[in-house]
Motif scaffolding. Structure first.
Motif, PDB file in Angstrom:
ATOM      1  N   ASP A 103      -2.028   7.584 -24.997  1.00 32.52           N
ATOM      2  CA  ASP A 103      -2.670   8.759 -25.586  1.00 32.52           C
ATOM      3  C   ASP A 103      -1.666   9.913 -25.619  1.00 32.52           C
ATOM      4  O   ASP A 103      -1.171  10.349 -24.571  1.00 32.52           O
ATOM      5  N   ARG A 104      -1.355  10.422 -26.805  1.00 27.39           N
ATOM      6  CA  ARG A 104      -0.335  11.463 -26.938  1.00 27.39           C
ATOM      7  C   ARG A 104      -0.792  12.821 -26.402  1.00 27.39           C
ATOM      8  O   ARG A 104       0.021  13.734 -26.247  1.00 27.39           O
ATOM      9  N   THR A 105      -2.096  12.964 -26.126  1.00 27.23           N
ATOM     10  CA  THR A 105      -2.574  14.235 -25.567  1.00 27.23           C
ATOM     11  C   THR A 105      -2.431  14.287 -24.050  1.00 27.23           C
ATOM     12  O   THR A 105      -2.713  15.310 -23.438  1.00 27.23           O
ATOM     13  N   VAL A 106      -2.009  13.169 -23.447  1.00 34.80           N
ATOM     14  CA  VAL A 106      -1.890  13.080 -21.991  1.00 34.80           C
ATOM     15  C   VAL A 106      -0.407  13.149 -21.609  1.00 34.80           C
ATOM     16  O   VAL A 106       0.433  12.477 -22.217  1.00 34.80           O
ATOM     17  N   HIS A 107      -0.102  13.947 -20.590  1.00 37.17           N
ATOM     18  CA  HIS A 107       1.284  14.120 -20.160  1.00 37.17           C
ATOM     19  C   HIS A 107       1.377  13.855 -18.655  1.00 37.17           C
ATOM     20  O   HIS A 107       0.547  14.320 -17.873  1.00 37.17           O
ATOM     21  N   GLY A 108       2.408  13.111 -18.252  1.00 38.19           N
ATOM     22  CA  GLY A 108       2.595  12.770 -16.856  1.00 38.19           C
ATOM     23  C   GLY A 108       3.694  13.578 -16.203  1.00 38.19           C
ATOM     24  O   GLY A 108       4.129  14.623 -16.718  1.00 38.19           O
ATOM     25  N   PHE A 109       4.141  13.098 -15.060  1.00 38.61           N
ATOM     26  CA  PHE A 109       5.194  13.773 -14.306  1.00 38.61           C
ATOM     27  C   PHE A 109       6.549  13.424 -14.920  1.00 38.61           C
ATOM     28  O   PHE A 109       6.904  12.248 -15.047  1.00 38.61           O
ATOM     29  N   THR A 110       7.308  14.449 -15.278  1.00 37.82           N
ATOM     30  CA  THR A 110       8.595  14.240 -15.935  1.00 37.82           C
ATOM     31  C   THR A 110       9.616  13.712 -14.941  1.00 37.82           C
ATOM     32  O   THR A 110       9.899  14.347 -13.911  1.00 37.82           O
ATOM     33  N   MET A 111      10.155  12.533 -15.241  1.00 33.74           N
ATOM     34  CA  MET A 111      11.167  11.925 -14.382  1.00 33.74           C
ATOM     35  C   MET A 111      12.551  12.438 -14.762  1.00 33.74           C
ATOM     36  O   MET A 111      12.766  12.973 -15.855  1.00 33.74           O
ATOM     37  N   THR A 112      13.517  12.270 -13.867  1.00 28.07           N
ATOM     38  CA  THR A 112      14.884  12.675 -14.161  1.00 28.07           C
ATOM     39  C   THR A 112      15.424  11.926 -15.370  1.00 28.07           C
ATOM     40  O   THR A 112      16.141  12.471 -16.205  1.00 28.07           O
ATOM     41  N   SER A 113      15.051  10.652 -15.478  1.00 29.09           N
ATOM     42  CA  SER A 113      15.419   9.847 -16.640  1.00 29.09           C
ATOM     43  C   SER A 113      14.302   8.855 -16.916  1.00 29.09           C
ATOM     44  O   SER A 113      13.554   8.482 -16.015  1.00 29.09           O
ATOM     45  N   GLY A 114      14.174   8.445 -18.164  1.00 34.21           N
ATOM     46  CA  GLY A 114      13.163   7.466 -18.513  1.00 34.21           C
ATOM     47  C   GLY A 114      11.813   8.101 -18.797  1.00 34.21           C
ATOM     48  O   GLY A 114      11.652   9.329 -18.768  1.00 34.21           O
ATOM     49  N   PRO A 115      10.795   7.263 -19.038  1.00 36.64           N
ATOM     50  CA  PRO A 115       9.456   7.768 -19.366  1.00 36.64           C
ATOM     51  C   PRO A 115       8.790   8.428 -18.157  1.00 36.64           C
ATOM     52  O   PRO A 115       9.195   8.195 -17.012  1.00 36.64           O
TER      53      PRO A 115
ATOM     54  N   VAL B 114       0.839  -1.207   0.000  1.00 37.34           N
ATOM     55  CA  VAL B 114       0.000   0.000   0.000  1.00 37.34           C
ATOM     56  C   VAL B 114       0.871   1.254   0.000  1.00 37.34           C
ATOM     57  O   VAL B 114       0.573   2.249  -0.671  1.00 37.34           O
ATOM     58  N   MET B 115       1.993   1.198   0.727  1.00 31.08           N
ATOM     59  CA  MET B 115       2.840   2.386   0.859  1.00 31.08           C
ATOM     60  C   MET B 115       3.599   2.730  -0.416  1.00 31.08           C
ATOM     61  O   MET B 115       4.200   3.803  -0.496  1.00 31.08           O
ATOM     62  N   ASP B 116       3.591   1.847  -1.416  1.00 34.65           N
ATOM     63  CA  ASP B 116       4.273   2.167  -2.674  1.00 34.65           C
ATOM     64  C   ASP B 116       3.738   3.464  -3.261  1.00 34.65           C
ATOM     65  O   ASP B 116       4.508   4.311  -3.734  1.00 34.65           O
ATOM     66  N   ILE B 117       2.410   3.624  -3.256  1.00 37.01           N
ATOM     67  CA  ILE B 117       1.793   4.808  -3.851  1.00 37.01           C
ATOM     68  C   ILE B 117       2.048   6.039  -2.979  1.00 37.01           C
ATOM     69  O   ILE B 117       2.337   7.125  -3.489  1.00 37.01           O
ATOM     70  N   ALA B 118       1.943   5.866  -1.670  1.00 38.65           N
ATOM     71  CA  ALA B 118       2.212   6.992  -0.771  1.00 38.65           C
ATOM     72  C   ALA B 118       3.663   7.475  -0.920  1.00 38.65           C
ATOM     73  O   ALA B 118       3.930   8.684  -0.934  1.00 38.65           O
ATOM     74  N   HIS B 119       4.582   6.534  -1.052  1.00 38.46           N
ATOM     75  CA  HIS B 119       5.995   6.891  -1.215  1.00 38.46           C
ATOM     76  C   HIS B 119       6.202   7.637  -2.536  1.00 38.46           C
ATOM     77  O   HIS B 119       6.927   8.645  -2.595  1.00 38.46           O
ATOM     78  N   ALA B 120       5.561   7.145  -3.616  1.00 40.82           N
ATOM     79  CA  ALA B 120       5.687   7.806  -4.924  1.00 40.82           C
ATOM     80  C   ALA B 120       5.114   9.218  -4.870  1.00 40.82           C
ATOM     81  O   ALA B 120       5.706  10.165  -5.426  1.00 40.82           O
ATOM     82  N   THR B 121       3.963   9.373  -4.211  1.00 40.86           N
ATOM     83  CA  THR B 121       3.342  10.695  -4.102  1.00 40.86           C
ATOM     84  C   THR B 121       4.253  11.675  -3.365  1.00 40.86           C
ATOM     85  O   THR B 121       4.447  12.816  -3.796  1.00 40.86           O
ATOM     86  N   GLN B 122       4.814  11.203  -2.262  1.00 41.96           N
ATOM     87  CA  GLN B 122       5.723  12.054  -1.486  1.00 41.96           C
ATOM     88  C   GLN B 122       6.943  12.450  -2.322  1.00 41.96           C
ATOM     89  O   GLN B 122       7.366  13.609  -2.333  1.00 41.96           O
ATOM     90  N   THR B 123       7.487  11.492  -3.054  1.00 36.94           N
ATOM     91  CA  THR B 123       8.673  11.763  -3.873  1.00 36.94           C
ATOM     92  C   THR B 123       8.360  12.762  -4.980  1.00 36.94           C
ATOM     93  O   THR B 123       9.156  13.672  -5.261  1.00 36.94           O
ATOM     94  N   VAL B 124       7.199  12.616  -5.625  1.00 37.14           N
ATOM     95  CA  VAL B 124       6.803  13.542  -6.695  1.00 37.14           C
ATOM     96  C   VAL B 124       6.676  14.962  -6.154  1.00 37.14           C
ATOM     97  O   VAL B 124       7.166  15.925  -6.767  1.00 37.14           O
ATOM     98  N   ILE B 125       6.031  15.116  -5.009  1.00 37.25           N
ATOM     99  CA  ILE B 125       5.864  16.454  -4.431  1.00 37.25           C
ATOM    100  C   ILE B 125       7.215  17.047  -4.028  1.00 37.25           C
ATOM    101  O   ILE B 125       7.487  18.234  -4.248  1.00 37.25           O
TER     102      ILE B 125
END
Length: 405
Positions: free
Chosen positions: A319-331, A210-221
């Protein structure tokens, strides 16, 4: 050390409860129903007669589980009959593992049969047991004769309104064993059909937490704060997911994707064909000919629930009209899911919200699933341009999503 700490905390909580003369309960306990309250003061009178309570609950679940659609019922029945007696070919190892994964094996079902008793028969004559199990799981007539008695309780109160009742449906011993076997087969198919995608995280599957998503959210912010507040995470929930799950449509989609006919037929049989009887205040009422929804708490429904959400997530990512959070490297990182909880990641609130709006459109148009009202929020970094509210002013809104920092 962590295990010892957790065990010590549990022991202390239990000891405190015993000293105070109370039992240890869940945060949201289910209670025996003594009356059905109206949803609001003008909605009628309280129902206290057991037979009327049972009737009201049965009618509620007939609507919830689609008992009034004879055309769809016939279609799913024919789907199962077309796949009758096609061998599933479970081997000795699969059945052994299934027994090991079942908890409380000594607990008897409504017919007085325990899973442990079935295990003893399997150990004594595994080939005979496998034949009996196969004959049951591949026969539409046999599964239709299965009778599951569920108990209806109130969430948090003994006088719930109909929106607060919950049906707990314990499976019969043989049905529970089939549940584990089918869930494992479906999970294997999904792992083969859905190769890993670095832009998507699917939770509630083996080797995830469960904490995988919480950890990712914290890291993104945290990353966003280093990028002048350029990060956002959106969140929404699917309304009454398991009650509205279109099992027949999922089985047909699995078949179109290449799943074995024996598996798709067995999955639909397992979830939709058993007779469901709901017990309320000592009275029983039947909910016949269910066309959507599921057997609450079964492993199969957990595996089935992954299919619509992951299909939608992969289409959104492509979908090419959708854009996510830009990572330091990779998709880019774009979507995370945990059963019926959806999360979108973007450089801006508009990007994160757009991801879940696309998910909402696909889930509604293809599976008739809706987003829960009031569940849509987007988390942004402090200092983000979308955050215009204050402690005394309402927060700003991005396409219906309330903005939070």
């Amino acid at each position: 050390a962590l295990r010892a700490h957790v065990q010590q905390a549990r022991d202390q909580a239990l000891a405190g409860a015993v000293r105070e003369g109370r039992g240890v309960q869940k945060k949201k306990p289910l209670k025996e129903i003594t009356a059905i309250s109206p949803a609001h003061p003008d909605a009628g009178e309280e129902i206290v007669e057991p037979s009327r309570m049972c009737e009201a609950v049965a009618e509620k679940y007939k609507v919830t589980w689609g008992s009034g659609d004879p055309e769809l019922w016939v279609r799913q029945l024919n789907f199962c009959l077309d796949r009758d007696h096609i061998a599933l070919n479970f081997d000795h190892e699969e059945i052994t593992i299934a027994f090991q994964r079942l908890a409380r094996r000594s607990l008897k079902d409504v017919h007085g049969v325990a899973v442990e008793a079935l295990r003893c028969i399997f150990e004594a004559n595994s080939s005979f047991f496998a034949l009996v199990l196969e004959a049951y799981m591949t026969s539409t007539a046999e599964v239709q004769n299965t009778r599951i008695v569920g108990k209806v309780q109130g969430k948090m109160t003994s006088k719930p309104h109909l929106g607060q009742v919950r049906a707990i449906m314990p499976l019969l011993a043989l049905h529970a064993l089939a549940d584990v076997l089918l869930a494992n087969r479906l999970r294997q198919f999904c792992e083969t059909h859905f190769p890993p995608n670095p832009s998507i995280h699917i939770g509630a599957v083996p080797n995830t937490q469960v904490m995988d998503i919480a950890h990712a959210t914290q890291t993104v912010i945290e990353k966003g704060l280093d990028r002048f507040s350029k990060a956002a995470v959106s969140q929404s929930d699917i309304a009454a997911y398991y009650d509205n799950l279109p099992v027949f449509n999922i089985a047909a989609s699995l078949h179109a994707a290449g799943a074995a006919p024996a598996l798709t037929g067995a999955l639909l049989r397992h979830q939709m064909l058993p007779q469901v009887v709901l017990e309320t205040a000592g009275q029983q009422g039947q909910v016949p000919h269910r066309t959507h929804g599921s057997l609450t708490g079964s492993r199969v429904v957990g595996a089935l629930g992954r299919w619509p959400v992951e299909l939608a997530a992969r289409e959104v990512v492509n979908d090419r009209t959708v854009h996510g959070f830009t990572m330091t490297s990779g998709p880019p990182l774009m979507i995370a899911t945990y059963v019926d909880n959806l999360y979108g990641f973007g450089d801006t609130a508009f990007q994160a919200v757009h991801i879940l709006k696309r998910m909402e459109h696909l889930l509604k148009s293809r599976w008739d699933l809706k987003i829960k009202q009031g569940s849509e929020e987007v988390l942004v970094c402090r200092g983000a341009p979308e955050l215009t509210g204050s402690e005394t002013e309402p927060p700003s809104v991005v396409h219906g999503f309330a903005v939070r920092d």
